[in-house]
Each structure stands twice: as structure tokens, then as C-alpha cells.
Design a protein around this motif. Structure first.
Motif, PDB file in Angstrom:
ATOM      1  N   VAL A 248       1.443  -0.158  -6.361  1.00 27.18           N
ATOM      2  CA  VAL A 248       0.469   0.215  -5.422  1.00 27.18           C
ATOM      3  C   VAL A 248      -0.505  -0.936  -4.972  1.00 27.18           C
ATOM      4  O   VAL A 248      -0.397  -1.225  -3.823  1.00 27.18           O
ATOM      5  CB  VAL A 248      -0.639   1.129  -6.349  1.00 27.18           C
ATOM      6  CG1 VAL A 248      -1.400   1.805  -5.100  1.00 27.18           C
ATOM      7  CG2 VAL A 248       0.192   2.177  -6.716  1.00 27.18           C
ATOM      8  N   SER A 249      -0.675  -1.776  -5.875  1.00 30.98           N
ATOM      9  CA  SER A 249      -1.632  -2.981  -5.274  1.00 30.98           C
ATOM     10  C   SER A 249      -1.535  -4.246  -6.414  1.00 30.98           C
ATOM     11  O   SER A 249      -1.252  -3.844  -7.332  1.00 30.98           O
ATOM     12  CB  SER A 249      -3.091  -2.641  -4.835  1.00 30.98           C
ATOM     13  OG  SER A 249      -3.510  -2.487  -5.863  1.00 30.98           O
TER      14      SER A 249
ATOM     15  N   ILE B 185      -1.880  -2.694  -9.990  1.00 30.30           N
ATOM     16  CA  ILE B 185      -2.064  -0.862 -10.245  1.00 30.30           C
ATOM     17  C   ILE B 185      -0.519  -0.656  -9.922  1.00 30.30           C
ATOM     18  O   ILE B 185      -0.056  -0.923  -8.790  1.00 30.30           O
ATOM     19  CB  ILE B 185      -2.949  -0.346  -9.329  1.00 30.30           C
ATOM     20  CG1 ILE B 185      -4.570  -0.886  -9.639  1.00 30.30           C
ATOM     21  CG2 ILE B 185      -2.843   1.201  -9.373  1.00 30.30           C
ATOM     22  CD1 ILE B 185      -5.534  -0.244  -8.980  1.00 30.30           C
TER      23      ILE B 185
ATOM     24  N   LEU C 201      -1.657   6.202 -12.356  1.00 32.38           N
ATOM     25  CA  LEU C 201      -1.910   4.932 -12.138  1.00 32.38           C
ATOM     26  C   LEU C 201      -2.173   4.196 -13.330  1.00 32.38           C
ATOM     27  O   LEU C 201      -3.329   4.554 -13.950  1.00 32.38           O
ATOM     28  CB  LEU C 201      -3.004   4.713 -10.993  1.00 32.38           C
ATOM     29  CG  LEU C 201      -2.762   5.478  -9.589  1.00 32.38           C
ATOM     30  CD1 LEU C 201      -4.065   5.191  -8.632  1.00 32.38           C
ATOM     31  CD2 LEU C 201      -1.409   5.046  -8.899  1.00 32.38           C
TER      32      LEU C 201
ATOM     33  N   ALA D 254      -5.640  -0.353  -3.340  1.00 34.01           N
ATOM     34  CA  ALA D 254      -4.636   0.926  -3.886  1.00 34.01           C
ATOM     35  C   ALA D 254      -5.680   2.018  -3.303  1.00 34.01           C
ATOM     36  O   ALA D 254      -5.094   3.181  -3.467  1.00 34.01           O
ATOM     37  CB  ALA D 254      -4.812   0.851  -5.412  1.00 34.01           C
TER      38      ALA D 254
ATOM     39  N   CYS E  49      -8.070  -5.192  -6.068  1.00 34.89           N
ATOM     40  CA  CYS E  49      -7.000  -4.617  -6.337  1.00 34.89           C
ATOM     41  C   CYS E  49      -7.086  -2.984  -6.381  1.00 34.89           C
ATOM     42  O   CYS E  49      -6.381  -2.092  -5.638  1.00 34.89           O
ATOM     43  CB  CYS E  49      -6.497  -4.712  -7.904  1.00 34.89           C
ATOM     44  SG  CYS E  49      -4.784  -4.579  -8.040  1.00 34.89           S
TER      45      CYS E  49
ATOM     46  N   LEU F 141       0.773  -1.312   0.010  1.00 35.46           N
ATOM     47  CA  LEU F 141      -0.140  -0.223   0.208  1.00 35.46           C
ATOM     48  C   LEU F 141       0.701   1.334   0.016  1.00 35.46           C
ATOM     49  O   LEU F 141       1.988   1.075  -0.186  1.00 35.46           O
ATOM     50  CB  LEU F 141      -1.115   0.011   1.286  1.00 35.46           C
ATOM     51  CG  LEU F 141      -2.317  -0.914   1.046  1.00 35.46           C
ATOM     52  CD1 LEU F 141      -2.782  -1.319   2.256  1.00 35.46           C
ATOM     53  CD2 LEU F 141      -3.018  -0.282  -0.128  1.00 35.46           C
TER      54      LEU F 141
ATOM     55  N   TRP G 175       6.929   5.474  -3.606  1.00 43.00           N
ATOM     56  CA  TRP G 175       5.718   6.296  -3.807  1.00 43.00           C
ATOM     57  C   TRP G 175       6.226   7.780  -4.008  1.00 43.00           C
ATOM     58  O   TRP G 175       7.049   8.263  -3.115  1.00 43.00           O
ATOM     59  CB  TRP G 175       4.472   6.179  -2.849  1.00 43.00           C
ATOM     60  CG  TRP G 175       3.291   7.189  -3.117  1.00 43.00           C
ATOM     61  CD1 TRP G 175       2.997   8.314  -2.342  1.00 43.00           C
ATOM     62  CD2 TRP G 175       2.681   7.466  -4.047  1.00 43.00           C
ATOM     63  NE1 TRP G 175       2.280   9.161  -2.681  1.00 43.00           N
ATOM     64  CE2 TRP G 175       1.529   8.456  -3.717  1.00 43.00           C
ATOM     65  CE3 TRP G 175       2.329   6.614  -5.233  1.00 43.00           C
ATOM     66  CZ2 TRP G 175       0.767   8.957  -4.762  1.00 43.00           C
ATOM     67  CZ3 TRP G 175       1.312   6.947  -6.147  1.00 43.00           C
ATOM     68  CH2 TRP G 175       0.654   8.027  -5.909  1.00 43.00           C
TER      69      TRP G 175
END
Ligand code: KG4
Ligand code: ZN
Length: 557
Positions: free
Chosen positions: A127-128, A119, A104, A168, A164, A20, A230
Motif C-alpha cells: 500500500v505504501s 504498509i 493492513l 496509505a 507511510c 497507492l 488491491w
């Protein structure tokens, strides 16, 4: 994954991994090959498969493509069609507008027996991820049953994508997601269609572009995912540098793929060699099955373990004994002494390394599989019926107590030794070919489910070191089929504006609720070569694998 045995790596029926915002997974349609499936399944499969074949549809699309190319003077790429330059500009801009490096991209993979989604940000932050494997569904059939696979994808796709998005934190796809990438081939058309329909639905509903992805390109490019943080503050020029930098040589080894590539850029692939018959993972799976090993999730890991056991529990103590018995004369170096010991103590079962007389980069594992069968018949007195891919010739019950464990382990060891030596031979030659072309590869990428094998890793690291280049292995969960690789391949194509397609209109067939098979607008390419063959690669591939091929993937667009 393979025809004869197609399983994902994990026994858990549902595997999911998530990262995450903490600040930072061929032609598989040959699985419909009736000779390899148990009778009932084969009949079922053949009937349903032909009922939903897309040949006419494919031909029609080819025609449309030609029209576009010649009549409208549009821009046609292998991966997509832009009717006008304006359209291409719109799609290029669409991706740049939303979120820059934090944009994304949703990736969807359904080409075989994993329903996967991820993602990933444009800069490479995962992200996920969510994945639903079909191991338990196909386990008892000796291979993937296409109709069951399709059904399982249909049952899973919404949940996997939903999971998913939830992980995210995406609440508004239209505002937060910039593009949807989806595998359009190669693979089982009825399975590919499930992912493509879902991608079209998202694309149309939220007005975001779609990026058609080549499954093997995705396996290859995932070696360039940086696992970025991130909102990383890296400079733009640094961002160009993926983990595996172009040009590189890639060995893709899995249940369904076995190919060596020269990779000079996104879409710039030359096939140096590929398997003439079976893929290595398929051979591992079949051997494991015949030896009575557990094959849930693919027989590779169990076979590797048994071969290792033979090395450590049988050969090594005998070598130790031999070291004591043989007197090391003063003029003999340690290296030569070790060679003498190894010559004295070796596995009595040995299989011929495939294609040694053929000085190419092609692969073949069918002969090795036959050798295994003959050894099982000779040393273990078991009878192998080739028409029953699901059979376990030797019972796996009470495995620990059985008498012939050492012989089974010796067969596993002999198989792995020949298979690994075959890979080494071919990879060494590929590196030599590429170097002799005047291309200096930055690294050797080894991906696909079989790349998690420790013996193979060790051997290929040595080959890399002999050629003074790094060897890059993507992490195991990104070696097997996964959503990250699709999202990432989409990102690499978006960065170069290659083959991006416009959103599918809301009122299109893709939105029909009833179960229609022929409602995809993005072209499916169940048979789709990754690139042109190198002229030295003279190997011929089984004719069943070359019919109805799409044009090779290219870098135009
Ligand atoms: O890439 P993958 O998950 O699926 C596709 O075929 O696309 O690869 C699965 C294959 C199976 O044949 C499995 O037995 C093999 O990878 N495999 C291994 C190992 N782990 C997985 N083969 C040898 N050694 C392993 N440790
Ligand atoms: Zn794959």
C-alpha cells in the motif's frame, strides 16, 4: 551493512517510493569495532556504546523467559511469549478479525542505517512505503557510526511512519491497521531500540498486536511478496503460492550479511554456509574506496561499472583483434575457438578465488581484500594504511583524465571476477547439498544489496540453469533494507500465528516522553542466528561475532 563501509544504494539522502490504492529494504553491531573507525568516532562510539549496552537487560529477559517456560507452563516461542493458550488464541484472532486478506500490517525497520516503514496487506499488496537513508551522515567515516545512526533514526522515525500512514490514507490506526511488525534483530541494539519503541507505542496506543521480526528472515521472505492487487479476487489456495515457493535455497549478500540457506518454510532455516570474516558488500565497498571510486551509497555500483568498462573497453577490442589474427582451423568448434581467444587475451591481474580447497559453502573475502591492497601497492605505487578505513588511496578527482585508469579498472575487474567465481562455487555446492538431502528446491533466491549487481545476476542465472531451477531476485529496492520486507515477514508469521505479541499496555515505560534507552519490553536480539548450522558447515566464524547470541529463530510458536 558492512563494518568498513555501510551505505545504502542511492545517493539521495531521502528516498521514498509509494504505491497507492491504484487498483491495484553482520552483525552490524560490529560496526562499533573501534579498529575500523576513525579515532574520534571510535572513542565516541565506544563510550556511548558501552553506556547503553543491554547485556544485563538481555540476561534478565532470558531469566524471565525461563520462568515463563518452566513455572507458568506458558508457551514460549523464539519470537514471542504467550503466557497462556487463551492469550495465543486472542492474538491469533486479532489478526483475523480486521480486514481479512485486506488487513493492513505496518512494518518498521531500523536495524542499521535506513529508517524504513511500509504498509502491506495480508494478501501481499504494498500500500505504501517510506524510507530515510543515512548515507550522507556516515559517508565520511568509512562505516556506520552507531551513535550517529541511532540519533538519525530517532530524528526520522516519527516522520517516516507518519509519511507511510499518510500515503496509505490511514487516518485511524486502531481501526485500520491490524498489527505492527518490527525488526528486533540482528543489528545494532541502539538502532533496533528506536524502531521497537515506536512499534510498542503504536501497539499500546491502539491496542494492536506486535510481531517481532528477524532481519534476515525478512530479507529472505520478501522473495515471496506477490505484488498482489488491491482487493484481489484470488482464491485462498492460490494465495498460498508466493513468488518463491518453499522449499528454496537463498543466497543473502549485502554489506553486512553473506549467508546461504536452505529454506523449508517460515522459521525453518538451515545455514549451509556463511562468511568467516567479511561480507561481499563490505569487500566491494573497501575496494571501491581504495581505488578512489565514488562510494556514496556503497562502492559496489561504481566498482561494477569500472569492471564492466575494463571488459568492454579494454578486453573486448583486444579479443576482436585476436579473433582476426588467430586462424580458426576447420576442426575447431566456435566454442573452443572462443576459449583460445580468451586464453590469449586476459586481464594480467588475477586474484585467487577464496576457499577453493575447502569443500564447504562457507565464504571468505578478507584474503581478496588483502590481494586488492597488495595490487594497488604493486601496480599503482600507492601506500594503503589499513588503520584508516575512510581513506581513498587513489585520488578520484579528474578521474577521466588520469593515466592509470586502465590499471585501476584491471584491479576492479580482477576483484569482481574472483568474488563472483567464489559465489558461483558456493551456490553450486549448496544446491548439490540440498539435492543430495532429498530436498528439491523450487528456486534459488538471491537478495541483499549486492544482488543488484548485473554480473552476479548473470552468473547466478547460469548456475540456476545448470541445476534446472529458477532464480528469483527481489526488486532492487526490496533487496536493500526496506519496510516491505519487515511487514511481509510479519504477515507470514501472522498467517501461522508464530510469535505474535500482545499490545504493550498504555501505562508502560514505552510511553515515557523523556529519552530513556532501556524502555523496551519486546526483547531485542542484536545477535540472533537465523537457524541451526548444517552439519557440513564446519566453518568457524570470528569469535567476536558469536558472543551473546540469542537462540536461533525457530518455527515453533
Ligand atoms: O542490503 P544493503 O543495502 O545493506 C545491508 O548491508 O544490509 O547492501 C548494501 C551493500 C553495499 O556494500 C553496496 O556496495 C552493495 O550492497 N551493492 C553492490 C551493488 N549495489 C549495492 N555491490 C556490488 N554491485 C552492486 N551493483
Ligand atoms: Zn539488511
Amino acid at each position: 551493512m558492512s563494518t568498513a563501509a555501510v551505505f545504502a544504494m542511492y545517493s539521495s539522502p531521502f528516498k521514498s517510493i509509494v504505491v497507492l490504492f491504484s487498483g491495484g529494504e553482520f552483525v552490524r553491531s560490529r560496526k562499533a569495532d573501534s579498529k575500523r573507525l576513525p579515532r574520534g568516532a571510535a572513542a565516541l562510539t565506544a563510550a556511548r556504546f558501552s553506556a547503553s549496552t543491554t547485556i544485563e537487560e538481555e540476561e534478565e529477559k532470558e531469566e524471565q523467559m525461563k520462568d515463563l517456560k518452566f513455572d507458568q507452563k506458558g508457551i514460549v516461542s523464539d519470537a514471542g511469549v504467550y503466557k497462556t493458550k487463551e492469550e495465543k488464541m486472542f492474538l491469533q484472532n486479532a489478526i483475523q478479525l480486521k480486514g481479512g486478506k485486506n488487513a493492513l500490517i505496518l512494518g518498521i525497520e531500523t536495524s542499521c542505517d535506513d529508517t524504513a516503514c511500509a504498509i502491506v496487506t495480508k494478501s501481499g499488496f504494498v500500500v505504501s512505503e517510506a524510507i530515510k537513508s543515512q548515507v550522507s551522515i556516515h559517508e565520511n567515516w568509512g562505516g556506520v557510526v552507531p551513535t550517529l545512526a541511532k540519533e538519525a533514526h530517532q530524528n526520522a522515525i516519527d516522520d517516516v511512519v507518519e509519511e507511510c500512514l499518510r500515503k496509505a490514507g490511514v487516518t485511524d490506526i486502531g481501526k485500520q491497521v491490524s498489527a505492527v511488525a518490527v525488526t528486533v534483530g540482528p543489528g545494532l541494539s541502539m538502532c533496533l531500540r528506536v524502531g521497537v519503541r515506536k512499534a510498542q507505542k503504536i501497539s499500546g496506543e491502539y491496542g494492536i498486536p506486535i510481531v517481532p521480526v528477524h532481519h534476515m528472515e525478512a530479507h529472505c521472505l520478501v522473495a515471496r511478496v506477490k505484488e498482489e492487487e488491491w482487493n484481489s479476487s484470488r482464491e485462498e489456495e492460490e494465495e498460498e503460492n508466493g513468488v518463491a515457493k518453499f522449499p528454496f535455497v537463498a543466497l543473502l549478500v549485502s554489506g553486512g550479511h553473506n549467508v546461504l540457506l536452505k529454506v523449508e518454510g517460515v522459521g525453518r532455516y538451515t545455514i549451509l554456509g556463511q562468511t568467516l570474516d567479511d561480507a561481499i558488500g563490505e569487500a566491494y565497498d573497501k575496494t571501491a574506496r581504495l581505488l578512489g571510486l565514488p562510494v556514496g551509497g556503497g562502492g559496489g555500483p561504481a566498482l561494477e561499472k569500472l569492471a564492466k568498462e575494463y571488459e568492454e573497453i579494454v578486453l573486448e577490442p583486444r579479443r576482436e583483434q585476436a579473433r582476426k589474427e588467430i586462424e580458426q582451423e576447420a576442426h575447431i568448434t566456435d566454442e573452443v575457438f572462443e576459449k583460445i581467444v580468451r586464453e590469449k587475451v586476459k586481464n594480467p591481474i588475477r586474484f585467487t578465488v577464496p576457499l577453493r580447497k575447502r569443500k564447504t559453502c562457507d565464504f571468505s573475502f578478507a584474503g581478496l581484500k588483502t590481494n586488492v591492497r597488495l595490487a594497488i601497492e604493486k601496480y599503482l605505487g600507492a601506500v594503503v594504511d589499513e588503520s584508516k578505513p575512510e581513506q581513498k588511496v587513489l585520488p578520484s578527482e579528474n578521474w577521466d583524465g588520469i593515466e592509470n585508469r586502465e590499471t585501476r579498472a584491471a584491479i576492479a575487474h580482477a576483484f569482481q571476477t574472483a568474488a563472483v567465481t567464489h559465489l558461483e562455487d558456493r551456490v553450486s555446492r549448496a544446491l548439490e547439498w540440498v539435492e543430495s538431502d532429498g530436498v528439491s528446491p523450487t528456486c534459488l533466491v538471491v537478495a541483499g544489496g549486492v544482488a543488484s549487481n548485473q554480473k552476479i545476476r548473470k552468473s547466478l542465472l547460469q548456475i540456476g540453469s545448470n541445476h534446472s531451477i529458477d532464480v528469483v531476485f527481489p526488486k532492487p529496492s526490496w533487496c536493500t533494507d526496506n519496510g516491505v520486507m519487515v511487514a511481509w515477514a510479519g504477515i507470514e508469521r501472522l498467517n501461522l500465528a508464530l510469535g505474535v505479541e500482545k499490545p504493550v499496555p498504555r501505562n508502560s515505560e514505552a510511553f515515557r516522553k523523556d529519552e530513556k534507552d532501556r524502555d523496551v519490553q519486546v526483547r531485542l536480539k542484536p545477535r540472533w542466528p537465523l537457524g541451526e548450522m548444517d552439519e557440513r558447515a564446519i566453518g568457524e566464524v570470528k569469535s567476536s561475532k558469536v558472543s551473546k547470541m540469542a537462540r536461533p529463530l525457530g518455527s515453533s510458536g
